[in-house]
Design a protein around this motif. Structure first.
Motif, PDB file in Angstrom:
ATOM      1  N   GLN A  13       0.375  -1.623  -0.191  1.00 59.68           N
ATOM      2  CA  GLN A  13       0.124   0.026  -0.132  1.00 59.68           C
ATOM      3  C   GLN A  13       1.231   0.823   0.174  1.00 59.68           C
ATOM      4  N   SER A  14       1.861   1.364   0.308  1.00 58.94           N
ATOM      5  CA  SER A  14       2.901   2.256   0.531  1.00 58.94           C
ATOM      6  C   SER A  14       4.263   1.947   0.806  1.00 58.94           C
ATOM      7  N   SER A  15       5.266   2.633   0.784  1.00 58.53           N
ATOM      8  CA  SER A  15       6.336   2.647   1.640  1.00 58.53           C
ATOM      9  C   SER A  15       6.559   1.714   2.840  1.00 58.53           C
ATOM     10  N   GLN A  16       7.878   1.331   3.046  1.00 59.23           N
ATOM     11  CA  GLN A  16       7.769   0.499   4.344  1.00 59.23           C
ATOM     12  C   GLN A  16       9.055   1.725   4.715  1.00 59.23           C
ATOM     13  N   LYS A  17       8.555   1.596   5.874  1.00 56.08           N
ATOM     14  CA  LYS A  17       9.792   2.270   7.315  1.00 56.08           C
ATOM     15  C   LYS A  17       9.950   2.013   8.011  1.00 56.08           C
ATOM     16  N   VAL A  18      11.613   1.808   8.304  1.00 52.98           N
ATOM     17  CA  VAL A  18      12.552   0.393   8.597  1.00 52.98           C
ATOM     18  C   VAL A  18      12.916   1.600   9.898  1.00 52.98           C
ATOM     19  N   LEU A  19      12.300   1.902  10.914  1.00 48.26           N
ATOM     20  CA  LEU A  19      12.725   2.703  11.964  1.00 48.26           C
ATOM     21  C   LEU A  19      13.992   2.564  12.487  1.00 48.26           C
ATOM     22  N   SER A  20      13.824   3.710  13.023  1.00 51.01           N
ATOM     23  CA  SER A  20      15.878   4.046  13.944  1.00 51.01           C
ATOM     24  C   SER A  20      15.487   2.594  14.918  1.00 51.01           C
ATOM     25  N   MET A  21      16.683   2.058  15.803  1.00 49.73           N
ATOM     26  CA  MET A  21      16.900   1.336  16.472  1.00 49.73           C
ATOM     27  C   MET A  21      18.150   1.430  17.320  1.00 49.73           C
ATOM     28  N   GLU A  22      17.731   0.576  18.311  1.00 49.31           N
ATOM     29  CA  GLU A  22      19.146   1.288  18.936  1.00 49.31           C
ATOM     30  C   GLU A  22      19.242  -0.599  19.555  1.00 49.31           C
ATOM     31  N   ARG A  23      18.774  -1.672  19.563  1.00 50.31           N
ATOM     32  CA  ARG A  23      18.838  -2.879  20.015  1.00 50.31           C
ATOM     33  C   ARG A  23      18.263  -3.477  18.992  1.00 50.31           C
ATOM     34  N   ASN A  24      19.175  -4.788  18.960  1.00 50.79           N
ATOM     35  CA  ASN A  24      18.901  -6.433  17.793  1.00 50.79           C
ATOM     36  C   ASN A  24      18.631  -5.546  16.201  1.00 50.79           C
ATOM     37  N   TYR A  25      18.210  -6.241  15.497  1.00 53.08           N
ATOM     38  CA  TYR A  25      17.780  -5.744  14.016  1.00 53.08           C
ATOM     39  C   TYR A  25      16.302  -5.992  13.710  1.00 53.08           C
ATOM     40  N   ALA A  26      15.692  -6.319  12.624  1.00 50.40           N
ATOM     41  CA  ALA A  26      14.957  -5.998  12.189  1.00 50.40           C
ATOM     42  C   ALA A  26      15.290  -7.348  11.022  1.00 50.40           C
ATOM     43  N   ALA A  27      13.933  -8.078  10.066  1.00 52.07           N
ATOM     44  CA  ALA A  27      14.521  -9.138   9.161  1.00 52.07           C
ATOM     45  C   ALA A  27      13.125  -9.880   8.723  1.00 52.07           C
ATOM     46  N   ALA A  28      13.553  -9.628   7.194  1.00 55.48           N
ATOM     47  CA  ALA A  28      12.101 -10.299   6.768  1.00 55.48           C
ATOM     48  C   ALA A  28      12.392 -11.210   5.653  1.00 55.48           C
ATOM     49  N   ASP A  29      11.918 -12.534   5.590  1.00 51.65           N
ATOM     50  CA  ASP A  29      12.079 -13.345   5.539  1.00 51.65           C
ATOM     51  C   ASP A  29      11.278 -13.816   3.928  1.00 51.65           C
ATOM     52  N   VAL A  30      11.485 -14.115   2.926  1.00 47.65           N
ATOM     53  CA  VAL A  30      10.707 -14.119   1.493  1.00 47.65           C
ATOM     54  C   VAL A  30      10.454 -15.076   1.309  1.00 47.65           C
ATOM     55  N   SER A  31       9.808 -15.566   1.426  1.00 48.17           N
ATOM     56  CA  SER A  31       9.786 -16.976  -0.601  1.00 48.17           C
ATOM     57  C   SER A  31       8.002 -16.761  -1.187  1.00 48.17           C
ATOM     58  N   LEU A  32       9.003 -17.058  -2.492  1.00 45.55           N
ATOM     59  CA  LEU A  32       8.554 -16.406  -3.717  1.00 45.55           C
ATOM     60  C   LEU A  32       8.962 -18.245  -4.273  1.00 45.55           C
ATOM     61  N   SER A  33       6.876 -18.159  -5.349  1.00 47.30           N
ATOM     62  CA  SER A  33       7.487 -19.815  -6.121  1.00 47.30           C
ATOM     63  C   SER A  33       6.673 -19.502  -7.427  1.00 47.30           C
ATOM     64  N   VAL A  34       6.705 -20.264  -8.349  1.00 46.04           N
ATOM     65  CA  VAL A  34       5.837 -19.695  -9.093  1.00 46.04           C
ATOM     66  C   VAL A  34       5.859 -21.706 -10.014  1.00 46.04           C
ATOM     67  N   GLY A  35       4.836 -21.835 -10.837  1.00 40.84           N
ATOM     68  CA  GLY A  35       4.447 -22.757 -10.320  1.00 40.84           C
ATOM     69  C   GLY A  35       4.911 -22.847 -12.289  1.00 40.84           C
ATOM     70  N   ARG A  36       4.111 -23.870 -13.594  1.00 36.76           N
ATOM     71  CA  ARG A  36       4.196 -24.322 -14.652  1.00 36.76           C
ATOM     72  C   ARG A  36       3.401 -22.944 -15.325  1.00 36.76           C
ATOM     73  N   GLY A  37       3.534 -22.250 -16.281  1.00 39.03           N
ATOM     74  CA  GLY A  37       3.170 -21.694 -17.272  1.00 39.03           C
ATOM     75  C   GLY A  37       3.011 -20.931 -16.156  1.00 39.03           C
ATOM     76  N   GLY A  38       2.954 -20.177 -15.047  1.00 38.14           N
ATOM     77  CA  GLY A  38       3.394 -18.964 -13.962  1.00 38.14           C
ATOM     78  C   GLY A  38       3.295 -17.967 -14.637  1.00 38.14           C
ATOM     79  N   HIS A  39       3.297 -16.790 -13.549  1.00 40.10           N
ATOM     80  CA  HIS A  39       3.946 -15.731 -14.089  1.00 40.10           C
ATOM     81  C   HIS A  39       3.375 -14.190 -12.430  1.00 40.10           C
ATOM     82  N   LEU A  40       4.369 -13.815 -11.869  1.00 38.53           N
ATOM     83  CA  LEU A  40       4.077 -13.535 -10.739  1.00 38.53           C
ATOM     84  C   LEU A  40       5.107 -12.076 -10.909  1.00 38.53           C
ATOM     85  N   ASP A  41       4.131 -11.189 -10.498  1.00 43.13           N
ATOM     86  CA  ASP A  41       5.022  -9.494 -10.396  1.00 43.13           C
ATOM     87  C   ASP A  41       5.472  -9.108  -8.870  1.00 43.13           C
TER      88      ASP A  41
END
Length: 344
Positions: free
Chosen positions: A130-158
């Motif tokens: 919907q909008s930009s992803q704001k990665v906020l200021s941090m003092e400790r640790n970190y943030a992470a995103a694990d993205v898994s994408l899969s496309v079957g036969r004859g398929g298409h993903l944007d």
């Protein structure tokens, strides 16, 4: 970028390939990369890693019906993700679009997000935010995103989310794993803004690492990363980003057997991305202009497709350059251009 053997076999012939597994028994704060190991040892003063509100989960599954229409057949969203349905505004009538929303102020320290998108055989899906992803200021640790994408036969993903904005002292890791069937295709976009530029923030974040891996038929075809840590190396140095602040990347993955057409596709993607700047009258001598964009395209290894990279001073101009290349790529792959943005 050499070929590799994935940890698990491919999925059933008519379905999307099975992505490499994430070990279920891993600790929630296990570092995803050696560069984040020290951050992982830092405990959080309030909500711990993996606690409610920190462990976001999004699952989207698309399938084509007997008439060839794509439908969203599964959606699971756990805070901070929200899905309010699909939008039928794609230039390709049988395609489906989902915009992912978030009611929170942004990605915070200790956040761990998991996104799974599956596109079944013959389905065509577009996933954005919907909008930009704001990665906020941090003092400790970190943030992470694990993205898994899969496309079957004859398929298409944007998979083309809005830009990520890295606030001061933020630490963010993103892993995108894409598994493609032999005749599947995909477009994946990534735009990074190094701070709230209107406030004078510029490369004040601590670390950003985004990694894309593409697999097909038990082989690792592409392994590409953007890794920035201003304290170690000045991103504005010559040969890195120079005068520019914003960097964007568009990966265009094509079906097997398209290698002979890749040079021509690369040239057309380059022309599309640079044509945005040239239409504004930008010349090679005015890199300091706010609307200047520099872009280029080249083939990916192993005949996987092409990649477009763009540099600019503003997210809007870089996004426009990549959108022009996306439109060209989608016309080539599907015979229909990219969907219009739904952002105001």
């Amino acid at each position: 970028m050499a070929a590799d053997t994935p940890e698990e076999p491919a999925g059933p012939p008519d379905g999307p390939p099975v992505p490499p597994s994430r070990r279920d028994g891993d600790a929630a704060d296990e570092p995803p990369h050696p560069a984040f190991a020290d951050y992982a040892t830092e405990s959080l003063p309030a909500a711990a890693v993996g606690s409610p509100g920190k462990d976001g989960r999004l699952e989207l599954r698309f399938a084509a019906d007997e008439g060839g229409e794509t439908n969203l057949v599964r959606d699971l969203a756990r805070a901070p993700f929200h899905v309010s349905g699909t939008l039928g505004h794609d230039p390709l009538p049988e395609a489906e679009t989902v915009y992912v929303q978030s009611p929170t102020g942004g990605v915070a320290q200790g956040d761990r997000h998991r996104i799974d998108v599956e596109v079944g055989s013959g389905a065509v899906a577009h996933v954005s935010t919907q909008s930009s992803q704001k990665v906020l200021s941090m003092e400790r640790n970190y943030a992470a995103a694990d993205v898994s994408l899969s496309v079957g036969r004859g398929g298409h993903l944007d998979y083309v989310p809005e830009p990520a904005i890295l606030h001061e002292d933020s630490r963010f890791f993103q892993a995108i794993d894409l598994d493609l069937a032999a005749d599947a295709s995909a477009v994946v976009g990534d735009v990074v803004v190094p701070g709230r530029l209107a406030r004078g923030e510029r490369f004040d974040f601590e670390r950003y690492l985004s990694r894309l891996r593409v697999r097909r038929d038990d082989a690792l075809l592409v392994d590409d990363a953007t890794h920035l840590r201003p304290a170690d190396a000045d991103p504005s140095a010559a040969g890195v980003m120079g005068e520019f602040a914003v960097v964007g990347t568009l990966y265009v993955l094509v079906p097997v057997g398209e290698s002979d057409a890749l040079d021509d596709l690369s040239d057309r993607l380059h022309a599309a991305a640079t044509g945005v700047a040239e239409a504004d009258g930008t010349s090679a001598a005015d890199d300091r202009r706010d609307d200047t964009v520099r872009a280029g395209a080249t083939r990916l290894p192993n005949d996987a497709g092409c990649v477009v990279r763009a540099l600019g001073h503003r997210a809007e101009t870089v996004t426009a350059a990549l959108r022009a290349a996306w439109d060209e790529a989608r016309t080539d792959l599907l015979g229909a251009g990219a969907p219009d943005s739904r952002r105001p």
